[in-house]
Design an enzyme around this catalytic site. Structure first.
Site, PDB file in Angstrom:
ATOM      1  N   ASP A   1     -32.902 -33.400  41.928  1.00 18.30           N
ATOM      2  CA  ASP A   1     -32.502 -32.596  40.724  1.00 18.30           C
ATOM      3  C   ASP A   1     -32.426 -30.979  41.279  1.00 18.30           C
ATOM      4  O   ASP A   1     -33.563 -30.516  41.451  1.00 18.30           O
ATOM      5  CB  ASP A   1     -33.162 -32.686  39.543  1.00 18.30           C
ATOM      6  CG  ASP A   1     -32.556 -31.936  38.327  1.00 18.30           C
ATOM      7  OD1 ASP A   1     -31.764 -30.875  38.463  1.00 18.30           O
ATOM      8  OD2 ASP A   1     -33.123 -32.008  37.211  1.00 18.30           O
TER       9      ASP A   1
ATOM     10  N   TYR B   1     -19.003 -22.788  32.937  1.00 20.74           N
ATOM     11  CA  TYR B   1     -18.515 -23.246  34.447  1.00 20.74           C
ATOM     12  C   TYR B   1     -17.847 -22.081  35.138  1.00 20.74           C
ATOM     13  O   TYR B   1     -18.394 -21.896  36.168  1.00 20.74           O
ATOM     14  CB  TYR B   1     -17.614 -24.439  34.228  1.00 20.74           C
ATOM     15  CG  TYR B   1     -17.120 -24.969  35.484  1.00 20.74           C
ATOM     16  CD1 TYR B   1     -17.936 -25.889  36.273  1.00 20.74           C
ATOM     17  CD2 TYR B   1     -15.833 -24.775  36.087  1.00 20.74           C
ATOM     18  CE1 TYR B   1     -17.670 -26.539  37.266  1.00 20.74           C
ATOM     19  CE2 TYR B   1     -15.435 -25.295  37.247  1.00 20.74           C
ATOM     20  CZ  TYR B   1     -16.245 -26.221  37.847  1.00 20.74           C
ATOM     21  OH  TYR B   1     -15.624 -26.848  39.236  1.00 20.74           O
TER      22      TYR B   1
ATOM     23  N   ASN C   1     -22.794 -28.538  46.825  1.00 22.42           N
ATOM     24  CA  ASN C   1     -21.920 -29.218  46.095  1.00 22.42           C
ATOM     25  C   ASN C   1     -22.084 -29.846  44.627  1.00 22.42           C
ATOM     26  O   ASN C   1     -21.434 -29.553  43.677  1.00 22.42           O
ATOM     27  CB  ASN C   1     -21.240 -30.465  46.852  1.00 22.42           C
ATOM     28  CG  ASN C   1     -20.261 -31.287  45.936  1.00 22.42           C
ATOM     29  OD1 ASN C   1     -19.160 -30.874  45.824  1.00 22.42           O
ATOM     30  ND2 ASN C   1     -20.621 -32.695  45.516  1.00 22.42           N
TER      31      ASN C   1
END
Length: 264
Positions: A73, A169, A100
């Protein structure tokens, strides 16, 4: 395989989508890769894909032992430390981090309705996780002999232009651009190169909805074209395999007809 003869990479978010495609591309072209992600079973699926007979010309079946799956994580400092310790123990050095791992967060939620914990989850994964992995990779690349390596951050088209209702985001992807620039500058004395790839509409589970309809700035739902994720993987490999004296600072690869240039 000798670590001095084989390039070593860490790919985060390697259990699916772009991360999986990049990991398989690297494994099939002679790299050893540490696969990082939240679910061990999907990481093992990625490793198994690389062992299958490839269809693309110029690629080979990955050798046994070239892939290392590490449940990680990226928002947890202790997980990131364990990931890079496992890479040092298994491979001895690090040549590439493909940063990524990321999440879009709840889709279609207006700014005024976005819960703080949803905002925090996106920031912890997309930005804090990228920083933690970059910091660990930077340390290892600075300390190893020969010194140096490369970090490639997955920025996204949203590092330039937002979609509606994507504030968490978009904010994190804009922040990744600053992370990329700072790493690129601070890494110069140590032969650490850092670049960013901004990807638009690669065909993955995350973008499947684009083909049926995506919300546009004018309020319409419009289907959008997508591109083969393998084209993204080849672009990352090109960036990764440049000599450290050369760097792709920013690359944008997108479905040719997606509504990006002129979006709005």
């Amino acid at each position: 395989m000798n670590a001095m003869q084989t390039k070593i990479a860490v790919v985060t978010g390697a259990g699916s989508g772009i991360g999986r495609a990049v990991a398989v591309e690297l494994l099939r072209t002679g790299w050893s890769v540490a696969l990082a992600g939240r679910r061990t079973e999907t990481l093992e699926e990625t490793a198994a894909l690389a062992l299958e007979a490839p269809e693309a010309p110029g690629t080979l079946e990955a050798p046994a032992g070239a892939a290392l799956a590490v449940r990680t994580d990226v928002s947890r400092p202790e997980d990131v430390a364990a990931l890079f310790a496992a890479v040092r123990e298994r491979f001895g050095r690090l040549d590439l981090l493909f940063n990524n791992a990321g999440t879009f967060g709840p889709g279609g939620v207006p700014v005024e309705e976005l819960p703080y914990d949803a905002w925090q989850h996106v920031v912890n994964t997309n930005l804090n996780g990228a920083f933690l992995c970059a910091q660990a990779a930077y340390r290892q690349m600075k300390e190893q002999d020969p010194q140096g390596g490369r970090i490639i951050n997955n920025g996204s088209i949203s590092a330039h232009t937002p979609r509606p209702h994507s504030i968490a985001y978009t904010a994190t992807k804009h922040a990744l651009t600053g992370l990329t620039k700072s790493l690129s500058l601070d890494g110069r004395p140590y032969r650490i190169a850092c670049g960013q790839i901004d990807i638009g509409n690669a065909a993955t589970d995350m973008t499947r909805r684009m083909e049926t309809g995506a919300l546009q700035a004018n309020g319409e739902m419009v289907p959008e074209p997508v591109m083969d994720v393998a084209d993204v993987a080849r672009t990352v490999r090109h960036m990764a395999e440049l000599p450290l004296e050369a760097n792709v600072q920013f690359a944008t690869v997108l479905a040719t007809a997606m509504p990006y240039v002129g979006r709005g």
